[in-house]
Design an enzyme around this catalytic site. Structure first.
Site, mmCIF file in Angstrom:
data_model
loop_
_atom_site.group_PDB
_atom_site.id
_atom_site.type_symbol
_atom_site.label_atom_id
_atom_site.label_comp_id
_atom_site.label_asym_id
_atom_site.label_seq_id
_atom_site.Cartn_x
_atom_site.Cartn_y
_atom_site.Cartn_z
ATOM 1 N N LYS A 159 0.880 -1.176 0.000
ATOM 2 C CA LYS A 159 0.000 0.000 0.000
ATOM 3 C C LYS A 159 0.912 1.220 0.000
ATOM 4 O O LYS A 159 1.183 1.832 1.045
ATOM 5 C CB LYS A 159 -0.930 -0.041 1.222
ATOM 6 C CG LYS A 159 -2.072 0.949 1.156
ATOM 7 C CD LYS A 159 -3.070 0.649 2.258
ATOM 8 C CE LYS A 159 -4.066 1.789 2.469
ATOM 9 N NZ LYS A 159 -4.978 2.017 1.368
HETATM 10 C C1 PLP Z 1 -6.685 0.250 -3.772
HETATM 11 C C2 PLP Z 1 -7.391 -0.315 -2.587
HETATM 12 N N1 PLP Z 1 -7.954 -1.535 -2.677
HETATM 13 C C3 PLP Z 1 -8.611 -2.080 -1.636
HETATM 14 C C4 PLP Z 1 -8.741 -1.421 -0.433
HETATM 15 C C5 PLP Z 1 -9.462 -2.070 0.705
HETATM 16 O O1 PLP Z 1 -8.529 -2.457 1.680
HETATM 17 P P1 PLP Z 1 -8.924 -2.526 3.223
HETATM 18 O O2 PLP Z 1 -10.102 -3.402 3.321
HETATM 19 O O3 PLP Z 1 -7.720 -3.099 3.881
HETATM 20 O O4 PLP Z 1 -9.204 -1.141 3.651
HETATM 21 C C6 PLP Z 1 -8.179 -0.148 -0.302
HETATM 22 C C7 PLP Z 1 -8.305 0.583 0.959
HETATM 23 O O5 PLP Z 1 -7.359 0.881 1.578
HETATM 24 C C8 PLP Z 1 -7.483 0.415 -1.393
HETATM 25 O O6 PLP Z 1 -6.939 1.626 -1.298
#
Ligand code: PLP
Length: 306
Positions: A159
């Site tokens: 991320k």
């Molecule tokens: C690109 C992306 N995909 C998926 C998610 C969902 O991830 P999470 O459930 O860990 O928030 C996020 C959120 O942070 C995101 O930015």
């Protein structure tokens, strides 16, 4: 949603006032996107405030840092304490939590190793990400003309701040075209995810979601929702999903820390199912919201109480 501009922010081990939480314009992260971050949520429950998936989020933060060969000066236990301390210091019962590990001020060559690895954590109140009505009415989305990053370009399992340049292109395009959100395909044309959410498809009673190899972020909410779906007795499959499956789905929904479980009511102006939140989405969303608000027991220990 705007900031109130007040409160305390944790920076490299010290709580500072919101207006003093500054970094230098020559910091590496500003120029080259060299940061990794998390977004978690703290919920109010009858037993007190609790952070959903805190360990999973912080483990993903450290995994993202590892991919980029960043060595934060705090371990999992210290980061856990720091997040809880920051929430307490701000007195929020419910809030969004943003831990950030970034390359700071040192030199401006592309090579980041000359720059320190700094850490900040801040929290603020944040309501429904895709609008207050979205959780019930659902959102209208388009398939983006922008793909997610191809494998072996920008790693989607990290991320990383830089990845959100891609997310911004997807989101801005959707916004300008009058949609609430965009869904990106991967480099091979299979469904990947929203600009900030994972996606689930319901077809003939089966719950489908793209695998990690479809350039998705491994969402924490995605993991929780898969577990909930299995507990509710729904078959779940992680598999490559062709674009047109979005048009043929009985139900579609997004998952994410910000979006929680948000139904999708149309894709490219084609109605999904009946155009209303479907029965499987309703059941999974209901169980998720009951769990995070402490209405039903948290049997998996997903909540970390303050
Ligand atoms: C690109 C992306 N995909 C998926 C998610 C969902 O991830 P999470 O459930 O860990 O928030 C996020 C959120 O942070 C995101 O930015």
């Amino acid at each position: 949603m705007g900031f109130s501009g007040t409160g305390k922010i944790w920076m490299n081990g010290t709580l500072v006032e919101w207006q003093d939480a500054k970094i230098h314009i020559a910091s590496h992260v500003i120029h080259y996107g060299s940061g990794v971050f998390e977004g978690a949520r703290c919920y109010e429950t009858p037993k007190g405030s609790a952070v959903l998936g805190l360990q999973a989020h912080l483990k993903r933060l450290l995994a993202s840092a590892k991919i980029y060969r960043m060595d934060p000066p705090y371990d999992l236990a210290q980061l856990t304490t720091a997040v809880l301390e920051t929430i307490r210091a701000n007195g929020f019962k419910a809030c969004y939590i943003r831990p950030l590990v970034y390359r700071g001020y040192g030199a401006l060559g592309v090579n980041p190793f000359t720059c320190p690895v700094d850490v900040a954590i801040f929290v603020w109140p944040w309501g429904a990400y895709l609008g207050p009505e979205a959780l019930e009415r659902g959102v209208s989305v388009c398939v983006s003309s922008w793909n997610r990053m191809a494998p072996n370009t920008l790693p989607s399992l990290a991320k990383c701040c830089g990845n959100y340049a891609n997310s911004q292109l997807i989101r801005v395009e959707a916004d300008l075209a009058g949609y609430d959100e965009g869904i990106a395909l991967d480099a091979s044309g299979y469904v990947s995810e929203g600009s900030g959410e994972n996606i689930f498809v319901v077809r003939d009673g089966i719950l489908l979601t793209p695998p990690l190899s479809a350039s998705i972020l491994p969402g924490i909410t995605r993991t929780i929702v898969i577990a909930i779906a299995k507990e509710l007795g729904y078959p779940v499959r992680e598999e490559m999903i062709p674009r047109e499956m979005l048009y043929l789905a009985d139900e579609l929904f997004f998952t994410g820390t910000a979006a929680e479980v948000t139904p999708i009511r149309s894709v490219d102006k084609i109605e999904v199912g009946t155009g209303r939140r479907g029965p499987m989405t309703t059941a999974i969303q209901g169980r998720f919201l009951q769990m995070v608000s402490g209405e039903i027991p948290d049997e998996h220990g997903w909540l970390t109480y303050l």
